[in-house]
Each structure stands twice: as C-alpha cells, then as structure tokens.
Design a protein around this motif. Structure first.
Motif, PDB file in Angstrom:
ATOM      1  N   GLU A 125      33.517 -52.200 -79.032  1.00 32.13           N
ATOM      2  CA  GLU A 125      33.527 -51.269 -80.154  1.00 32.13           C
ATOM      3  C   GLU A 125      34.802 -51.461 -80.967  1.00 32.13           C
ATOM      4  N   LEU A 126      34.634 -51.753 -82.252  1.00 30.41           N
ATOM      5  CA  LEU A 126      35.781 -51.951 -83.136  1.00 30.41           C
ATOM      6  C   LEU A 126      36.310 -50.630 -83.669  1.00 30.41           C
ATOM      7  N   CYS A 127      35.400 -49.736 -84.035  1.00 28.33           N
ATOM      8  CA  CYS A 127      35.814 -48.457 -84.613  1.00 28.33           C
ATOM      9  C   CYS A 127      34.623 -47.517 -84.634  1.00 28.33           C
ATOM     10  N   GLN A 128      34.913 -46.258 -84.898  1.00 28.46           N
ATOM     11  CA  GLN A 128      33.869 -45.254 -85.022  1.00 28.46           C
ATOM     12  C   GLN A 128      34.339 -44.164 -85.968  1.00 28.46           C
ATOM     13  N   ASN A 129      33.389 -43.387 -86.440  1.00 29.22           N
ATOM     14  CA  ASN A 129      33.727 -42.264 -87.305  1.00 29.22           C
ATOM     15  C   ASN A 129      32.626 -41.215 -87.178  1.00 29.22           C
ATOM     16  N   THR A 130      33.004 -39.972 -87.419  1.00 27.92           N
ATOM     17  CA  THR A 130      32.064 -38.860 -87.341  1.00 27.92           C
ATOM     18  C   THR A 130      32.046 -38.133 -88.674  1.00 27.92           C
ATOM     19  N   ILE A 131      30.856 -37.918 -89.202  1.00 32.04           N
ATOM     20  CA  ILE A 131      30.694 -37.262 -90.499  1.00 32.04           C
ATOM     21  C   ILE A 131      29.944 -35.954 -90.302  1.00 32.04           C
ATOM     22  N   PHE A 132      30.479 -34.885 -90.875  1.00 28.53           N
ATOM     23  CA  PHE A 132      29.825 -33.581 -90.813  1.00 28.53           C
ATOM     24  C   PHE A 132      29.244 -33.247 -92.179  1.00 28.53           C
ATOM     25  N   PHE A 133      28.196 -32.429 -92.170  1.00 27.06           N
ATOM     26  CA  PHE A 133      27.460 -32.141 -93.393  1.00 27.06           C
ATOM     27  C   PHE A 133      27.835 -30.799 -94.011  1.00 27.06           C
ATOM     28  N   ALA A 134      28.668 -30.042 -93.329  1.00 26.48           N
ATOM     29  CA  ALA A 134      29.095 -28.738 -93.837  1.00 26.48           C
ATOM     30  C   ALA A 134      30.617 -28.677 -93.838  1.00 26.48           C
ATOM     31  N   LYS A 135      31.162 -27.757 -94.602  1.00 26.55           N
ATOM     32  CA  LYS A 135      32.605 -27.563 -94.609  1.00 26.55           C
ATOM     33  C   LYS A 135      33.061 -27.117 -93.218  1.00 26.55           C
ATOM     34  N   PRO A 136      34.272 -27.507 -92.820  1.00 23.02           N
ATOM     35  CA  PRO A 136      34.740 -27.164 -91.470  1.00 23.02           C
ATOM     36  C   PRO A 136      34.620 -25.681 -91.131  1.00 23.02           C
ATOM     37  N   LYS A 137      34.865 -24.806 -92.093  1.00 22.70           N
ATOM     38  CA  LYS A 137      34.807 -23.371 -91.809  1.00 22.70           C
ATOM     39  C   LYS A 137      33.387 -22.893 -91.522  1.00 22.70           C
ATOM     40  N   ASN A 138      32.387 -23.677 -91.932  1.00 18.12           N
ATOM     41  CA  ASN A 138      30.994 -23.277 -91.733  1.00 18.12           C
ATOM     42  C   ASN A 138      30.335 -23.944 -90.530  1.00 18.12           C
ATOM     43  N   VAL A 139      31.018 -24.915 -89.935  1.00 15.58           N
ATOM     44  CA  VAL A 139      30.452 -25.615 -88.784  1.00 15.58           C
ATOM     45  C   VAL A 139      30.521 -24.710 -87.557  1.00 15.58           C
ATOM     46  N   VAL A 140      29.389 -24.551 -86.883  1.00 16.42           N
ATOM     47  CA  VAL A 140      29.314 -23.673 -85.712  1.00 16.42           C
ATOM     48  C   VAL A 140      29.524 -24.522 -84.457  1.00 16.42           C
ATOM     49  N   LEU A 141      30.771 -24.631 -84.028  1.00 16.38           N
ATOM     50  CA  LEU A 141      31.088 -25.468 -82.873  1.00 16.38           C
ATOM     51  C   LEU A 141      30.743 -24.743 -81.573  1.00 16.38           C
ATOM     52  N   PRO A 142      30.142 -25.451 -80.623  1.00 15.25           N
ATOM     53  CA  PRO A 142      29.823 -24.824 -79.336  1.00 15.25           C
ATOM     54  C   PRO A 142      31.051 -24.781 -78.436  1.00 15.25           C
ATOM     55  N   LYS A 143      31.001 -23.922 -77.450  1.00 16.57           N
ATOM     56  CA  LYS A 143      32.039 -23.889 -76.424  1.00 16.57           C
ATOM     57  C   LYS A 143      31.708 -24.973 -75.406  1.00 16.57           C
ATOM     58  N   ALA A 144      32.501 -26.019 -75.375  1.00 17.28           N
ATOM     59  CA  ALA A 144      32.209 -27.169 -74.521  1.00 17.28           C
ATOM     60  C   ALA A 144      32.933 -27.052 -73.183  1.00 17.28           C
ATOM     61  N   GLU A 145      32.299 -27.601 -72.157  1.00 15.78           N
ATOM     62  CA  GLU A 145      32.952 -27.714 -70.853  1.00 15.78           C
ATOM     63  C   GLU A 145      33.533 -29.121 -70.747  1.00 15.78           C
ATOM     64  N   ILE A 146      34.849 -29.200 -70.739  1.00 16.60           N
ATOM     65  CA  ILE A 146      35.538 -30.486 -70.714  1.00 16.60           C
ATOM     66  C   ILE A 146      36.078 -30.719 -69.305  1.00 16.60           C
ATOM     67  N   LEU A 147      35.686 -31.838 -68.725  1.00 18.78           N
ATOM     68  CA  LEU A 147      36.083 -32.167 -67.357  1.00 18.78           C
ATOM     69  C   LEU A 147      37.008 -33.377 -67.361  1.00 18.78           C
ATOM     70  N   ILE A 148      38.073 -33.296 -66.583  1.00 20.22           N
ATOM     71  CA  ILE A 148      39.025 -34.396 -66.454  1.00 20.22           C
ATOM     72  C   ILE A 148      39.039 -34.855 -65.006  1.00 20.22           C
ATOM     73  N   LYS A 149      38.912 -36.163 -64.810  1.00 17.62           N
ATOM     74  CA  LYS A 149      38.962 -36.732 -63.464  1.00 17.62           C
ATOM     75  C   LYS A 149      40.022 -37.825 -63.408  1.00 17.62           C
ATOM     76  N   LYS A 150      40.692 -37.897 -62.284  1.00 20.53           N
ATOM     77  CA  LYS A 150      41.706 -38.929 -62.091  1.00 20.53           C
ATOM     78  C   LYS A 150      41.040 -40.203 -61.596  1.00 20.53           C
ATOM     79  N   ILE A 151      41.282 -41.312 -62.288  1.00 16.91           N
ATOM     80  CA  ILE A 151      40.724 -42.601 -61.888  1.00 16.91           C
ATOM     81  C   ILE A 151      41.690 -43.324 -60.955  1.00 16.91           C
ATOM     82  N   ASP A 152      42.940 -43.415 -61.389  1.00 18.80           N
ATOM     83  CA  ASP A 152      43.998 -43.991 -60.560  1.00 18.80           C
ATOM     84  C   ASP A 152      45.314 -43.386 -61.023  1.00 18.80           C
ATOM     85  N   ARG A 153      46.417 -43.941 -60.620  1.00 25.67           N
ATOM     86  CA  ARG A 153      47.716 -43.334 -60.921  1.00 25.67           C
ATOM     87  C   ARG A 153      48.065 -43.374 -62.402  1.00 25.67           C
ATOM     88  N   ASN A 154      47.343 -44.182 -63.183  1.00 25.61           N
ATOM     89  CA  ASN A 154      47.673 -44.324 -64.602  1.00 25.61           C
ATOM     90  C   ASN A 154      46.523 -44.020 -65.550  1.00 25.61           C
TER      91      ASN A 154
END
Length: 213
Positions: A125-154
C-alpha cells in the motif's frame, strides 16, 4: 527543493498553532504533515455532487498501481467497491476517478458513510485517504471499542470494531513513543505500530474523536 511552514515548534510551553510543542512532542498536525509529504498521496475535490479523485506522485518514474475505492458505513459494511489498474505519470497530479454522489449513496446516508481510497504498487500500500460526505460537525461517529495488543517488545497492534477517527495513543512520561498517531482506524482493521521505548501494555492510553464529546 522543499517547503517550510509556520509554525513547526515552540520555544516555551503554551497554546499555539505549532506542530510540535516545546518538549518536541508531535501534535496531530505533525503526523498529518508527514503523511502529506509522502512521495505518493491521494487528494480530492468535491463540487456540486461530484468528487474528483487525484493521485499526486513526486516520483521520477511512472509507476503501475491498483486503486481501490470502497464506500463503507461506520460499522464496516462495504456498500460499494470498485478497483482499477492504472499507471501514475511521474512527478505530476493525475485524475484517477470521478464519484457521482447520487449514484453511490442516498442523501440520508451522508452522515454515516465514508469513501476509503487506497493505492497499491504490487501488494504494497502506497497511500490511502478517507473522504466524508458531510461536514465534521454533522457526522455521527459511533463509540468504537479500540483494542491494543502487544506483539513484541517494540510493536503493538491496534484494532477497532467501528470507524474510529483520529485515534490517539498516549504513553505517560514519553515523547513520540509511537510510529504513528492521530490516525483513522477502519472497522475491523488491524494497524501495527512501532513503539520507540520500553512499555507496559497497561500504561498505554487510547482515545478517539468520539470520546471527546
């Protein structure tokens, strides 16, 4: 040649428009400036219900790429997907696709869907971008569950069950601990980050834009 912008850093603590604070800690702007200065980026122009999508290449040779366009809702359902192969001309900006909004989505879906675009050279993957169709104040963002896992020491992996905008990871008493920050995390996506110092998983704090309400 290159460019400089005002203001990169601060000489003393305070609220300002700098992209790094006086301790050298990167703010959201600095991470996004780094992405904007990549050799290949995706940009867009929206006008009267049409979205013109461009690939901008600073490389000195033409490169064959695959472009992927996905219309998704915030829970990760792919509503429409298209792919195309093309060659990016060297050192120029090229229109690679045109989206007619009323053919891709219904008006009521503008606050709960987004367009995700990726460019690949072979399988990289060289690059990516995300485009929204409404103004930021009107976007209804969900409450996401974000999980972090340790792969190794770094390295750690970061996962979200729903769209998470501007994910921010923080490690107390550290400066620029993570290889990326303030990024969008797609539903079901796993992002691998390098951690630049020793850490305990329980010490990592994470928030996204939906948590700031």
């Amino acid at each position: 040649m290159g460019t400089l912008y005002w203001q990169i850093n601060d000489c003393c603590p305070g609220a300002s428009w700098s992209s790094m604070d006086s301790y050298g800690r990167w703010k959201a702007l600095q991470y996004n400036v780094k992405k904007a200065y990549k050799d290949v980026i995706i940009s867009s122009h929206r006008d009267k219900g049409n979205i013109e999508i461009y690939a901008v290449s600073d490389k000195y040779e033409n490169i064959p790429v695959k472009a992927r366009f996905r219309l998704m809702n915030f829970n990760g359902r792919v509503i429409r997907s298209e792919e195309k192969k093309l060659t990016l001309p060297a050192n120029t900006s090229t229109s690679i696709h045109k989206i007619i909004e009323n053919e891709w989505l219904r008006p009521k879906d503008t606050v709960s869907t987004f367009l995700h675009i990726s460019l690949f050279e072979d399988d990289k993957e060289l690059c990516q971008n995300t485009i929204f169709f409404a103004k930021p104040k009107n976007v209804v963002l969900p409450k996401a569950e974000i999980l972090i896992k340790k792969i190794d020491r770094n390295h750690v992996s970061v996962y979200s069950d729903k769209l998470a905008r501007f994910v921010w990871l923080y490690l107390p008493e550290s400066i620029n601990a993570f290889s990326d920050n303030y990024f969008d995390l797609l539903p079901g996506e796993i992002k691998i980050l390098k951690v630049n110092e020793h850490f305990s998983l329980k010490d990592i704090q994470v928030k996204s834009l939906a948590d700031m309400k």
